[in-house]
Design a protein around this motif. Structure first.
Motif, short mmCIF file in Angstrom:
data_model
loop_
_atom_site.label_atom_id
_atom_site.label_comp_id
_atom_site.label_asym_id
_atom_site.label_seq_id
_atom_site.Cartn_x
_atom_site.Cartn_y
_atom_site.Cartn_z
N LEU A 6 1.71 -5.73 7.92
CA LEU A 6 0.52 -6.02 7.14
C LEU A 6 -0.63 -5.19 7.69
N PRO A 7 -1.37 -4.48 6.83
CA PRO A 7 -2.46 -3.62 7.31
C PRO A 7 -3.41 -4.33 8.27
N ASN A 8 -3.73 -3.62 9.35
CA ASN A 8 -4.66 -4.09 10.38
C ASN A 8 -4.12 -5.27 11.18
N THR A 9 -2.79 -5.49 11.10
CA THR A 9 -2.17 -6.57 11.88
C THR A 9 -0.81 -6.07 12.40
N ASN A 10 -0.15 -6.91 13.20
CA ASN A 10 1.21 -6.64 13.65
C ASN A 10 2.21 -7.54 12.97
N LEU A 11 1.80 -8.15 11.86
CA LEU A 11 2.66 -9.10 11.17
C LEU A 11 3.71 -8.37 10.35
N ASP A 12 4.99 -8.75 10.55
CA ASP A 12 6.09 -8.16 9.79
C ASP A 12 6.10 -8.72 8.37
N VAL A 13 6.09 -7.83 7.39
CA VAL A 13 6.09 -8.23 5.98
C VAL A 13 6.92 -7.23 5.19
N TYR A 14 7.08 -7.52 3.91
CA TYR A 14 7.63 -6.55 2.96
C TYR A 14 6.49 -6.03 2.09
#
Length: 300
Positions: free
Chosen positions: A8-16
């Motif tokens: 996710l932009p500006n984060t380290n969160l894994d997403v699709y």
């Protein structure tokens, strides 16, 4: 539709990240969106991120978050969770509803934070004006700052007119007030109960209520200061008459004595505030009936 693993932009969160899959409500200028799909043991945790108008970053949206699912509903989510494209299709279908819920919740927060519109609008510097057509002059203020000076017509008893109202025809004051609200104008419009005019209709109602209260207080003050409740207009067919201060009995006796001594048919009428103010201005004037009666009685 293209689905890719990403952060996710500006984060380290894994997403699709999803591309080439537009949906209703995506008005932020960027068509790509993101999601995370979690389902286990009857519990869903499905979130999405999309670009919406008024936001620089992608907004987090709750697509589905429930516990204790059983039976066919649980089986439905179990099947979807096995395939990332099935997850993306499900999220895409639900995104318009998630956006509506997000905006509804945001409006509720704003409405709770905003002070009541009526608390921000006031009428100040009100005064009666007796030049030509009588009216009440007043300033409209927003948060204590004057934004418009306007007027409303009065009738012969200093009451607000009910027809051909100045504010009905010259309603630009509504826009002046709305503009003074700044960014809050849109928020007040969103929560307005006036389906036809929105915040402008609310402003009109508030100004009217404030004007009625202000006018009543101002008229009461003038009546008290001028003693208008005890003024009488004593007239004959051939002149404009006289104004006297006193009781109804004194006014009638004065008219009768004048009739006897002068030969003209004098009559007395309660003097309306406008007839007095227009003739003499807003000050004490005329004569005291009790004193004038003494003179007339001596000459009778």
């Amino acid at each position: 539709m293209k689905v890719l693993k990403d952060k996710l932009p500006n984060t380290n969160l894994d997403v699709y990240r999803v591309e080439n899959a537009p949906f209703d409500g995506a008005d932020g200028g960027n068509s790509e969106w993101y999601f995370r799909f979690r389902y286990a043991s009857g519990s869903t945790h499905i979130h999405a991120w999309a670009y919406l108008a008024g936001h620089d970053d992608a907004v987090e949206l709750i697509v589905d978050e429930r516990n204790g699912l059983q039976g066919r509903i649980a089986d439905h989510f179990e099947r979807i969770s096995r395939n990332v494209f099935s997850q993306a299709k499900f999220v895409r279908t639900q995104l318009p509803y998630a956006i509506r819920e997000y905006r509804r919740a945001a409006e509720l927060v704003v409405s709770q934070e905003l002070p009541p519109l009526a608390d921000r609008i006031s009428i100040v510097n009100a005064e009666f004006d007796f030049d030509e057509a009588i009216h009440i002059l007043f300033d409209i203020a927003v948060d204590g700052e004057i934004v418009e000076r306007t007027l409303e017509w009065l009738d012969d008893d200093l009451d607000l007119v009910r027809q051909d109202c100045h504010l009905d025809v010259n309603c630009c004051y509504r826009d002046r007030v709305a503009d003074a609200l700044g960014a809050d104008r849109g928020h007040y419009n969103d929560i307005s109960d006036d389906a036809r005019s929105g915040v402008l209709g609310d402003i009109e109602d508030i100004v009217h209520d404030r004007l009625v209260a202000t006018h009543a207080a101002l008229k009461s003050k003038h009546v008290e200061e001028m003693g208008l409740e005890d003024w009488w207009h004593i007239t004959s067919p051939s002149d404009d008459g006289l104004y006297g201060y006193g009781s109804a009995a004194e006014a009638r006796e004065y008219a009768e004595l004048l009739d006897e001594q002068d030969g003209r048919e004098f009559t007395c009428h309660f003097a309306s505030p406008v007839s007095i103010a227009t003739a003499f201005g807003v000050r004490h004037y005329g004569f005291v009936l009790s004193e004038a009666l003494s003179t007339l009685r001596e000459g009778a």
